[in-house]
Design an enzyme around this catalytic site. Sequence first.
Site: not given
Length: 498
Positions: A107, A110-111, A187
């Site tokens: 993840h 991905e950022h 997040e």
Amino acid sequence: MSKDAGVAKASKQPTMPDLEWDDVMRIPGLSVLSIRDRAVAALLATVMLSLIPNLSHAAVFSPQTATLDNGMQVVLVENHRAPVVSHMVWYKVGSADETQGVSGIAHFLEHLMFKGTNDVAPGEFSKIVARNGGNDNAFTSWDYTGYFQNIAADRLDLVMKMEADRMTNLELSDDVVLPERDVIIEERRSRIDNNPGALLGEQMRASLYMAHPYGRSIIGWLNEMEQLSTEEALDFYRKWYAPNNAILVVAGDITMDELMPLAEKYYGVIPRGDVLTRNRVKEPVQHAPRKVTMHDPRVGQASMSRYYLAPSYHSENAADAVPLDVLSEIIGSGTTSRLFKSLVVDQSIASSVGTFYDPVTVDLASFGVYAVPRDDVELADLEKAVDAQIDDIIANGVTEDELARAKQKLLDSAVFARDSLSAGARVLGKSLAVGLTVEQVESWPDRVTAVTVDQVNEAAKRVFNDKQSVTGWLMPPKDGPVSGSGPALPIDTGAGVH
């Protein structure tokens, strides 16, 4: 965060957010794909959950396919209703492929894919897409990571060029990586730690999978996220991000004759990477049911959830996958389902009830049930009522009439799914990313039609095995709630704001 949606049927989901980190599908409790149109989400989910093996003459999206010399698969779903396209690149890697101790790296990368190359400055990717009238985002799940842009058909060349550029030319340094690490930590705090239902769902999934990495949080465990480094991100990128580990899916106003020269021009020139194998730990035999109880002052209404280990299209007892999808439709989908009619209408002990199931995975899957009691009903009494319904299904099975109605609903949903620009791209992308084939997707109507009552009943007996389950209770503190929260549904935690 991503804005695209998920795999659990929307009609089955309570108010609690379902997450699949970022944008592609949502299963209550631990995932994050969000779809902007809930109706499309329901249709997409229905089709996704109904994929099955073997070939047939039926068709759902009628895609065209090709493979580039470097191994990248190309899939096109033509849709000429409007001069727009949905361009997606799916990588066959997700959080379940991470090395132990670096949870969240899939993840995180991905950022970081939005942090620039020599040709596109950090943060400019999405701005360029927006200036050209489009929108974009990305998503991460246990089995795949994806990137998409929805844009005018005459701008496809632009987004393909940029997407291919960052497949191989991503530049990372501590100056951009470490601040973004703070972003994903925040997040997690806002999406998981600040949501009691999400926290419980995360703990339940970790209990359901005793050894398999599907028990890992997609966004990552906080103590490990805090240590993620630039080199770890680059190592993950260099290992997994290659054309032979990716799928290009385009849907919209374009033909294969127009698409293939662009695919060859931008993706075809990228050298293939190493041949990769997903080395997953096998889940051991489970011998006892588990229970997770959580009190939290932010909980406004108690709720219960239960997850059972279930087969997928790749696991043992894969033949049960389609019957289980039909079973989920019968007992837990909407106001005509068994659970709703019994617990909400007839007994008036629940305000919400439903089921969820997603067999489109690389390894195992889970079948879930959730229920929210009315204000004057004890959670223990509601759980007993849920158990009674499950016991009745095991003992007496479903009826021919229930089967016929469930199959018709599933088939009707597939018809409407064809009208969506992105539904076909998402269904095909996810399916191919976990190892299914185009033929398996397209044969869906025949496979659903062929399901029998005996198959559904036998699958129910196998899946409702208490020894392979975890039950979660989410409750307010004894002195009462401060604010509301929904039940612990499986959340796919997946992407973030770029």
